[in-house]
Design a protein around this motif. Sequence first.
Motif, PDB file in Angstrom:
ATOM      1  N   MET A   2      -3.308 -21.421  23.416  1.00 17.73           N
ATOM      2  CA  MET A   2      -3.638 -22.312  24.527  1.00 17.73           C
ATOM      3  C   MET A   2      -2.369 -22.803  25.214  1.00 17.73           C
ATOM      4  O   MET A   2      -2.318 -22.860  26.439  1.00 17.73           O
ATOM      5  CB  MET A   2      -4.464 -23.497  24.001  1.00 17.73           C
ATOM      6  N   MET A   3      -1.315 -23.149  24.444  1.00 15.58           N
ATOM      7  CA  MET A   3      -0.083 -23.662  25.038  1.00 15.58           C
ATOM      8  C   MET A   3       0.610 -22.588  25.868  1.00 15.58           C
ATOM      9  O   MET A   3       1.114 -22.867  26.942  1.00 15.58           O
ATOM     10  CB  MET A   3       0.866 -24.181  23.959  1.00 15.58           C
ATOM     11  N   ALA A   4       0.608 -21.340  25.418  1.00 15.85           N
ATOM     12  CA  ALA A   4       1.229 -20.263  26.190  1.00 15.85           C
ATOM     13  C   ALA A   4       0.516 -20.103  27.526  1.00 15.85           C
ATOM     14  O   ALA A   4       1.162 -19.952  28.569  1.00 15.85           O
ATOM     15  CB  ALA A   4       1.196 -18.961  25.397  1.00 15.85           C
ATOM     16  N   ASN A   5      -0.798 -20.127  27.527  1.00 16.34           N
ATOM     17  CA  ASN A   5      -1.546 -20.024  28.775  1.00 16.34           C
ATOM     18  C   ASN A   5      -1.274 -21.221  29.667  1.00 16.34           C
ATOM     19  O   ASN A   5      -1.165 -21.074  30.884  1.00 16.34           O
ATOM     20  CB  ASN A   5      -3.043 -19.890  28.504  1.00 16.34           C
ATOM     21  N   SER A   6      -1.192 -22.403  29.087  1.00 14.26           N
ATOM     22  CA  SER A   6      -0.908 -23.603  29.871  1.00 14.26           C
ATOM     23  C   SER A   6       0.479 -23.511  30.491  1.00 14.26           C
ATOM     24  O   SER A   6       0.657 -23.855  31.669  1.00 14.26           O
ATOM     25  CB  SER A   6      -0.989 -24.850  28.988  1.00 14.26           C
ATOM     26  N   THR A   7       1.459 -23.048  29.740  1.00 14.34           N
ATOM     27  CA  THR A   7       2.816 -22.925  30.259  1.00 14.34           C
ATOM     28  C   THR A   7       2.850 -21.972  31.449  1.00 14.34           C
ATOM     29  O   THR A   7       3.452 -22.282  32.482  1.00 14.34           O
ATOM     30  CB  THR A   7       3.782 -22.440  29.155  1.00 14.34           C
ATOM     31  N   LEU A   8       2.207 -20.829  31.332  1.00 12.75           N
ATOM     32  CA  LEU A   8       2.166 -19.879  32.443  1.00 12.75           C
ATOM     33  C   LEU A   8       1.477 -20.478  33.664  1.00 12.75           C
ATOM     34  O   LEU A   8       1.913 -20.276  34.802  1.00 12.75           O
ATOM     35  CB  LEU A   8       1.467 -18.586  32.014  1.00 12.75           C
ATOM     36  N   GLU A   9       0.408 -21.207  33.435  1.00  6.32           N
ATOM     37  CA  GLU A   9      -0.310 -21.834  34.545  1.00  6.32           C
ATOM     38  C   GLU A   9       0.543 -22.916  35.206  1.00  6.32           C
ATOM     39  O   GLU A   9       0.585 -23.019  36.435  1.00  6.32           O
ATOM     40  CB  GLU A   9      -1.642 -22.429  34.055  1.00  6.32           C
ATOM     41  N   PHE A  10       1.262 -23.703  34.407  1.00 11.85           N
ATOM     42  CA  PHE A  10       2.140 -24.735  34.973  1.00 11.85           C
ATOM     43  C   PHE A  10       3.269 -24.092  35.773  1.00 11.85           C
ATOM     44  O   PHE A  10       3.630 -24.571  36.856  1.00 11.85           O
ATOM     45  CB  PHE A  10       2.713 -25.635  33.876  1.00 11.85           C
ATOM     46  N   GLU A  11       3.841 -23.011  35.248  1.00 13.77           N
ATOM     47  CA  GLU A  11       4.891 -22.303  35.977  1.00 13.77           C
ATOM     48  C   GLU A  11       4.357 -21.781  37.309  1.00 13.77           C
ATOM     49  O   GLU A  11       5.024 -21.876  38.341  1.00 13.77           O
ATOM     50  CB  GLU A  11       5.443 -21.153  35.136  1.00 13.77           C
ATOM     51  N   ARG A  12       3.168 -21.221  37.300  1.00  8.81           N
ATOM     52  CA  ARG A  12       2.564 -20.713  38.522  1.00  8.81           C
ATOM     53  C   ARG A  12       2.343 -21.841  39.533  1.00  8.81           C
ATOM     54  O   ARG A  12       2.666 -21.713  40.714  1.00  8.81           O
ATOM     55  CB  ARG A  12       1.235 -20.019  38.206  1.00  8.81           C
ATOM     56  N   ALA A  18       6.694 -25.186  44.982  1.00  6.01           N
ATOM     57  CA  ALA A  18       8.065 -25.030  45.479  1.00  6.01           C
ATOM     58  C   ALA A  18       8.081 -24.164  46.738  1.00  6.01           C
ATOM     59  O   ALA A  18       8.785 -24.477  47.701  1.00  6.01           O
ATOM     60  CB  ALA A  18       8.959 -24.428  44.396  1.00  6.01           C
ATOM     61  N   LEU A  19       7.312 -23.083  46.740  1.00 10.91           N
ATOM     62  CA  LEU A  19       7.249 -22.225  47.927  1.00 10.91           C
ATOM     63  C   LEU A  19       6.627 -22.950  49.113  1.00 10.91           C
ATOM     64  O   LEU A  19       7.087 -22.807  50.246  1.00 10.91           O
ATOM     65  CB  LEU A  19       6.473 -20.945  47.625  1.00 10.91           C
ATOM     66  N   ALA A  20       5.608 -23.730  48.863  1.00  8.80           N
ATOM     67  CA  ALA A  20       4.959 -24.472  49.948  1.00  8.80           C
ATOM     68  C   ALA A  20       5.902 -25.501  50.569  1.00  8.80           C
ATOM     69  O   ALA A  20       5.883 -25.725  51.784  1.00  8.80           O
ATOM     70  CB  ALA A  20       3.694 -25.153  49.432  1.00  8.80           C
ATOM     71  N   LEU A  21       6.724 -26.119  49.738  1.00  8.12           N
ATOM     72  CA  LEU A  21       7.624 -27.170  50.213  1.00  8.12           C
ATOM     73  C   LEU A  21       9.001 -26.654  50.612  1.00  8.12           C
ATOM     74  O   LEU A  21       9.825 -27.411  51.137  1.00  8.12           O
ATOM     75  CB  LEU A  21       7.791 -28.240  49.118  1.00  8.12           C
ATOM     76  N   TRP A  22       9.269 -25.379  50.365  1.00  3.78           N
ATOM     77  CA  TRP A  22      10.607 -24.801  50.546  1.00  3.78           C
ATOM     78  C   TRP A  22      11.282 -25.193  51.868  1.00  3.78           C
ATOM     79  O   TRP A  22      12.427 -25.646  51.861  1.00  3.78           O
ATOM     80  CB  TRP A  22      10.539 -23.277  50.407  1.00  3.78           C
ATOM     81  N   PRO A  23      10.611 -25.040  53.006  1.00  3.02           N
ATOM     82  CA  PRO A  23      11.305 -25.337  54.268  1.00  3.02           C
ATOM     83  C   PRO A  23      11.734 -26.794  54.407  1.00  3.02           C
ATOM     84  O   PRO A  23      12.656 -27.090  55.159  1.00  3.02           O
ATOM     85  CB  PRO A  23      10.278 -24.990  55.354  1.00  3.02           C
ATOM     86  N   ASP A  24      11.080 -27.686  53.696  1.00  2.97           N
ATOM     87  CA  ASP A  24      11.379 -29.111  53.826  1.00  2.97           C
ATOM     88  C   ASP A  24      12.348 -29.619  52.761  1.00  2.97           C
ATOM     89  O   ASP A  24      12.758 -30.784  52.812  1.00  2.97           O
ATOM     90  CB  ASP A  24      10.080 -29.923  53.753  1.00  2.97           C
TER      91      ASP A  24
END
Length: 69
Positions: A2-12, A18-24
């Motif tokens: 469960m923690m591995a899946n949670s980590t991947l989801e948090f990274e995603r 970060a991509l959405a906010l990148w220009p700002d």
Amino acid sequence: MMMANSTLEFERLLGKAALALWPDLPRDVQENLFETAVAGDSIMGKHLASYLHDHHPKKAQPATPTQLA
């Protein structure tokens, strides 16, 4: 497991944010995120730089102040 899946989801989720906010984001924050993301992998760095350039063109920079005569 469960923690591995949670980590991947948090990274995603954080990557998407970060991509959405990148220009700002301030340039120094962009540079830190970029360097952390590619971790010295020059091939990946070129691909990421190309992606960012294509999807987030630089905003027009204000004119550089000129010295008054």
